[in-house]
Design a protein around this motif. Structure first.
Motif, short mmCIF file in Angstrom:
data_model
loop_
_atom_site.label_atom_id
_atom_site.label_comp_id
_atom_site.label_asym_id
_atom_site.label_seq_id
_atom_site.Cartn_x
_atom_site.Cartn_y
_atom_site.Cartn_z
N LEU A 99 0.79 -1.37 0.14
CA LEU A 99 0.07 -0.14 0.07
C LEU A 99 0.79 1.29 -0.13
O LEU A 99 0.28 2.42 -0.31
N PHE A 100 2.21 1.10 0.38
CA PHE A 100 2.87 2.33 0.28
C PHE A 100 3.02 2.93 -1.20
O PHE A 100 3.22 4.17 -1.48
N VAL A 101 2.97 1.79 -2.13
CA VAL A 101 3.09 2.00 -3.63
C VAL A 101 1.74 2.75 -4.15
O VAL A 101 1.77 3.82 -4.99
N SER A 102 0.89 2.07 -3.69
CA SER A 102 -0.78 2.64 -4.12
C SER A 102 -1.70 2.11 -3.15
O SER A 102 -1.50 1.16 -2.28
N LYS A 103 -2.40 3.06 -3.00
CA LYS A 103 -3.74 2.82 -1.91
C LYS A 103 -4.84 2.01 -2.35
O LYS A 103 -5.85 1.72 -1.49
N ARG A 140 4.55 -5.80 -4.89
CA ARG A 140 4.95 -4.43 -4.57
C ARG A 140 5.25 -3.56 -5.94
O ARG A 140 4.63 -2.66 -6.23
N ALA A 141 6.04 -4.43 -7.05
CA ALA A 141 6.35 -4.04 -8.09
C ALA A 141 5.21 -3.75 -9.12
O ALA A 141 5.15 -2.61 -9.87
N LEU A 142 3.99 -4.55 -8.84
CA LEU A 142 2.82 -4.57 -9.74
C LEU A 142 1.87 -3.79 -9.23
O LEU A 142 0.64 -3.55 -9.75
N MET A 143 2.08 -3.15 -7.97
CA MET A 143 0.91 -2.44 -7.31
C MET A 143 0.57 -1.16 -8.16
O MET A 143 -0.37 -0.68 -8.27
N ALA A 144 1.67 -0.69 -8.99
CA ALA A 144 1.28 0.78 -9.56
C ALA A 144 1.04 0.44 -11.17
O ALA A 144 0.73 1.21 -11.78
N LYS A 145 0.72 -0.96 -11.28
CA LYS A 145 0.36 -1.41 -12.70
C LYS A 145 1.12 -0.72 -13.93
O LYS A 145 0.72 -0.19 -14.65
N PRO A 146 2.48 -1.28 -13.70
CA PRO A 146 3.46 -0.47 -14.52
C PRO A 146 3.39 -0.90 -15.95
O PRO A 146 3.10 -2.15 -16.26
N PHE A 177 -1.79 -8.93 -16.10
CA PHE A 177 -1.47 -7.56 -16.14
C PHE A 177 -1.06 -7.17 -17.44
O PHE A 177 -1.09 -5.93 -17.94
N GLY A 178 -0.75 -7.97 -18.39
CA GLY A 178 -0.09 -7.79 -19.71
C GLY A 178 1.00 -6.73 -19.72
O GLY A 178 1.05 -5.81 -20.58
N THR A 179 1.74 -6.63 -18.63
CA THR A 179 2.75 -5.90 -18.51
C THR A 179 4.15 -6.13 -19.48
O THR A 179 4.35 -7.57 -19.73
N THR A 180 4.77 -5.34 -20.02
CA THR A 180 5.95 -5.69 -20.67
C THR A 180 6.98 -5.96 -19.67
O THR A 180 7.33 -5.24 -18.83
N THR A 181 7.90 -7.03 -19.71
CA THR A 181 8.69 -7.55 -18.73
C THR A 181 10.07 -7.89 -19.39
O THR A 181 9.96 -8.45 -20.24
#
Length: 282
Positions: A99-103, A140-146, A177-181
């Motif tokens: 939750l530090f990254v996103s609420k 935590r890295a995915l919390m911001a939906k990067p 999430f369809g994130t580019t990794t």
């Protein structure tokens, strides 16, 4: 589309060298970045993240992250970064780290459920195992939906069983999430299992770039041998079945029968033996 065209002088073990990278990456791709230590892999990730400067340009979609006039800060770049050393806040619980990254409490609960951490959400990092810490780091890295997820050998400190488990979780989250990794790895079986494309660096330059099978597969004739390996995949080519097997630091392919293909299970440890050029897989 991510377009990368950068240069940066590095000080390697053999003196100065130039990191010179020109890459186009499709949105949603999973890229494995390989090469010897000191070849520039981690530096490339850090430049993409905005943690190090470089000359050239980086564009992500219609947004410019780097050019001759400006360089966006880490906070302005839509990235998630998973470090080898977890980098968790020691004074925050598992859920508080997220939750530090996103609420977004709903997203946090979903990620904890997917990675089987829900029962540990109130636990502090010092009471977690290595595998649990790495899962928290990934969440935590995915919390911001990067748009771009960068991972620097995230599983190298874990035992084989935990590595295999987290590889599956990384792949499922990448697809969801369809994130580019982009992931740095030295493990060919990990690269084969997770990535659609493997890029190999040597002394700051790209020396190989292609699909995982073409880049990683190293099958050669040999004398008598017997090795144990992990079954990564079974591919049918016309009427022939081919087993893709990780043995040590190499990936090989062996022709197997239809019956063997039906009886084997992906992830199974199997024995590969041969007399002359007629392999037997058991």
């Amino acid at each position: 589309m991510i377009n990368i065209d950068i240069t940066k002088q590095l000080h390697g073990s053999d003196g100065f060298m130039d990191l010179d990278i020109k890459l186009n990456i499709n949105e949603g791709d999973f890229i494995a970045l390989g090469g010897e230590s000191g070849s520039g892999k981690t530096t490339l990730l850090r430049v993409l993240a905005g943690l190090e400067d470089a000359k050239g340009s980086i564009t992500v979609g219609d947004k410019t992250w780097l050019n001759a006039k400006e360089s966006l800060s880490v906070q302005e770049r839509d990235i998630g970064f998973v470090f080898q050393d977890y980098a968790l806040f020691p004074n925050m619980s598992v859920k508080q780290n997220l939750l530090f990254v996103s609420k977004d409490k709903e997203l946090a609960e979903h990620l904890l459920e997917v990675t089987q951490l829900s029962s540990l959400k109130d636990r502090m990092p010092n009471r977690l195992s290595g595998g649990q810490k790495q899962r928290v780091s990934l969440c935590r890295a995915l919390m911001a939906k990067p748009k771009l997820l960068l991972m620097d050998e995230p599983l190298s400190a874990l035992d084989p069983a935990m590595r295999s488990k987290l590889q599956q979780e990384i792949l499922s989250l990448h697809k969801e999430f369809g994130t580019t990794t982009i992931m740095v790895s030295h493990d060919p079986s990990e690269m084969y299992r997770l990535s659609e494309r493997v890029i190999v660096l040597d002394k700051g330059k790209i020396i190989n770039d292609g699909n995982a099978k073409d880049v990683l597969l190293k099958t050669q004739g040999s004398a008598k041998f017997s090795f144990e390996g992990e079954l990564l995949d079974i591919i049918k080519v016309d009427v022939i079945f081919i087993a893709i097997i990780s043995i040590g630091k190499q990936i090989v392919e062996v022709v197997i029968t239809k019956e063997e293909a039906q009886n084997f299970t992906i992830g199974q440890i199997i024995n590969v033996s041969t007399k002359a050029f007629s392999p037997n897989v058991t």
